[in-house]
Design a protein around this motif. Structure first.
Motif: not given
Length: 66
Positions: A29-54
């Protein structure tokens, strides 16, 4: 940004939860909404980058489309 940070502080497992519609994670959702600060924050926390949506796409695939 504060909303994501607050949610993660309250419930750390939320970084890899899925939305009921389209099975999207906060990172997707952060990527789609172009919220780059959120993207970096989530990636730094090791959010699953490979999860596929529907639609069969992950965060990196959405980023390439922007």
């Amino acid at each position: 940004m504060n909303t994501i940070r607050n949610l993660v502080n309250e419930k750390p497992t939320i970084i890899d939860t899925f939305t009921p519609v389209k099975n999207r994670t906060p990172l997707i959702l952060s990527v789609i909404e172009m919220q780059l600060v959120n993207v970096k924050f989530l990636v730094d926390l090791k959010a699953d980058q490979y999860h596929e949506d529907s639609e069969g796409k992950n965060a990196a695939q959405y980023a390439k489309e922007l």
